[in-house]
Write a protein that holds these residues in place. Structure first.
Motif, mmCIF file in Angstrom:
data_model
loop_
_atom_site.group_PDB
_atom_site.id
_atom_site.type_symbol
_atom_site.label_atom_id
_atom_site.label_comp_id
_atom_site.label_asym_id
_atom_site.label_seq_id
_atom_site.Cartn_x
_atom_site.Cartn_y
_atom_site.Cartn_z
ATOM 1 N N ALA A 1 0.824 -1.207 0.000
ATOM 2 C CA ALA A 1 0.000 0.000 0.000
ATOM 3 C C ALA A 1 0.859 1.258 0.000
ATOM 4 N N ALA A 2 1.892 1.250 0.824
ATOM 5 C CA ALA A 2 2.770 2.423 0.911
ATOM 6 C C ALA A 2 3.569 2.620 -0.382
ATOM 7 N N SER A 3 4.129 1.536 -0.908
ATOM 8 C CA SER A 3 4.962 1.656 -2.107
ATOM 9 C C SER A 3 4.144 2.032 -3.335
ATOM 10 N N ALA A 4 2.864 1.643 -3.358
ATOM 11 C CA ALA A 4 2.006 1.957 -4.500
ATOM 12 C C ALA A 4 1.482 3.385 -4.462
ATOM 13 N N GLY A 5 1.630 4.044 -3.322
ATOM 14 C CA GLY A 5 1.224 5.442 -3.225
ATOM 15 C C GLY A 5 -0.147 5.686 -2.643
ATOM 16 N N PHE A 6 -0.712 4.692 -1.951
ATOM 17 C CA PHE A 6 -2.016 4.884 -1.319
ATOM 18 C C PHE A 6 -1.884 5.800 -0.099
ATOM 19 N N ASP A 7 -2.976 6.494 0.201
ATOM 20 C CA ASP A 7 -3.009 7.372 1.370
ATOM 21 C C ASP A 7 -3.478 6.638 2.618
ATOM 22 N N ALA A 8 -4.312 5.611 2.404
ATOM 23 C CA ALA A 8 -5.034 5.015 3.523
ATOM 24 C C ALA A 8 -5.189 3.517 3.330
ATOM 25 N N ILE A 9 -5.682 2.886 4.387
ATOM 26 C CA ILE A 9 -5.937 1.453 4.353
ATOM 27 C C ILE A 9 -7.141 1.153 5.239
ATOM 28 N N GLU A 10 -7.973 0.232 4.772
ATOM 29 C CA GLU A 10 -9.124 -0.248 5.543
ATOM 30 C C GLU A 10 -8.845 -1.708 5.880
ATOM 31 N N ILE A 11 -8.726 -2.015 7.167
ATOM 32 C CA ILE A 11 -8.240 -3.326 7.584
ATOM 33 C C ILE A 11 -9.400 -4.290 7.849
ATOM 34 N N ASP A 12 -9.268 -5.486 7.281
ATOM 35 C CA ASP A 12 -10.262 -6.534 7.500
ATOM 36 C C ASP A 12 -9.901 -7.333 8.747
ATOM 37 N N VAL A 13 -10.829 -7.413 9.692
ATOM 38 C CA VAL A 13 -10.565 -8.117 10.939
ATOM 39 C C VAL A 13 -10.258 -9.584 10.693
ATOM 40 N N ARG A 14 -11.130 -10.271 9.968
ATOM 41 C CA ARG A 14 -10.994 -11.717 9.833
ATOM 42 C C ARG A 14 -9.740 -12.109 9.061
ATOM 43 N N GLY A 15 -9.274 -11.231 8.192
ATOM 44 C CA GLY A 15 -8.083 -11.543 7.427
ATOM 45 C C GLY A 15 -6.793 -11.112 8.090
ATOM 46 N N HIS A 16 -6.809 -9.964 8.799
ATOM 47 C CA HIS A 16 -5.534 -9.373 9.201
ATOM 48 C C HIS A 16 -5.403 -8.942 10.657
ATOM 49 N N ILE A 17 -6.457 -9.095 11.453
ATOM 50 C CA ILE A 17 -6.291 -8.722 12.858
ATOM 51 C C ILE A 17 -6.647 -9.877 13.787
ATOM 52 N N LYS A 18 -7.723 -10.584 13.481
ATOM 53 C CA LYS A 18 -8.147 -11.798 14.187
ATOM 54 C C LYS A 18 -8.727 -11.559 15.577
ATOM 55 N N THR A 19 -7.963 -10.890 16.457
ATOM 56 C CA THR A 19 -8.420 -10.688 17.832
ATOM 57 C C THR A 19 -8.202 -9.235 18.249
#
Length: 284
Positions: A22-40
């Motif tokens: 995301a950073a290298s592609a030049g995005f400003d922001a990110i929306e994080i999916d719980v089930r995929g990337h945070i879990k708890t």
């Protein structure tokens, strides 16, 4: 407006890799999916910190699930987890928590709206200190029957949940495929839109004619600019309505590696979406 993407497109990849892309592609922001990337809930703080270390604004965190599940145990478990996540997300300073109302197939329409509204009002009351905003995405669900996904459904919820800390993750792609005029619909809820999903829909009129609305294969989700949506009109309207939040690309375009296929194609799809949206924003 900031441009980001929803990480569910890369749920098969480590979060560190997703953030670096995301950073290298030049995005400003990110929306994080719980089930995929945070879990708890205890993982929220570290995930948010990692994104911020890469100069990414964490626009929102999304937690998929049917908050009205007819199974009492499943519903109770999801709601308890949702409350824990809400606490952690608020403490991490993320402004928006995305949830899905779902539906209880064993209850009538009125009961579904009453039940979800009562629960949402409790969530709002419990997070007063953080000021966390709760938003629902207008995805109709796997059976096309989730509550709160149409203009009438939104008004049913807003009449029961008056606090402006409850709103919408407005996704125009769903409205296209269910036959709702998205421009009229957006104007009617402009004060309740917390974040915009940047996703398009293409319709094959010949297939639709052959199989009808209840058939399959006549519509497909597409990247911004690859479907029917008039993006200059849509984003100009959003800006005129006072929206200055995040456009979060939800990449579900099968022509670019979704779901979970060629990784390079998925990344290229995200880059294409970013370039297209930047160009539109520069021109309106």
């Amino acid at each position: 407006m900031k441009i980001g993407f929803y990480t569910s497109t890369f749920n098969d990849r480590p979060f560190e890799e997703v953030v670096e892309f995301a950073a290298s592609a030049g995005f400003d922001a990110i929306e994080i999916d719980v089930r995929g990337h945070i879990k708890t809930p205890d993982k929220v703080q570290a995930a948010v910190a990692l994104a911020r270390e890469h100069n990414l604004f964490v626009s929102s965190i999304a937690y998929f699930g049917n908050q009205l599940d007819a199974d009492r145990d499943k519903r109770g478990e999801l709601r308890a987890s949702t409350e824990e996540f809400a606490q952690a997300i608020g403490e991490a300073g993320v402004p928006i928590f995305i949830i899905f109302p779902g539906r209880n197939d064993e209850a009538d329409e009125e009961a579904n709206y009453d039940d979800f509204a009562e629960y949402a009002n409790r969530l709002i009351a419990k997070t007063t200190a953080s000021g966390l905003i709760f938003a629902i995405e207008n995805w109709p669900g796997p059976k096309d029957n989730f509550i709160g996904t149409t203009p009438k459904g939104w008004q049913e919820l807003f009449s029961r949940i008056p606090d402006r800390r409850f709103g919408l993750e407005f996704d125009p792609s769903h409205l296209i495929r269910i036959g709702v005029d998205l421009y009229t619909a957006m104007d009617a809820v402009k004060d309740r839109i917390a974040i915009l999903h940047a996703k398009d829909t293409a319709i094959d009129a010949d297939v639709q004619q052959s199989v009808g609305y209840h058939g399959k294969g006549w519509w497909q989700y597409k990247l911004p600019g690859h479907g029917l949506l008039d993006w200059p009109r849509f984003l100009r309207q959003a800006r005129n309505n006072g929206f200055d939040g995040t456009l979060s690309i939800e990449h579900e375009d099968a022509a670019y590696g979704w779901p979970g296929k060629d990784l390079s194609q998925r990344k290229e799809g995200e880059r294409l979406g970013l370039r297209y949206l930047r160009n539109v924003l520069d021109q309106i």
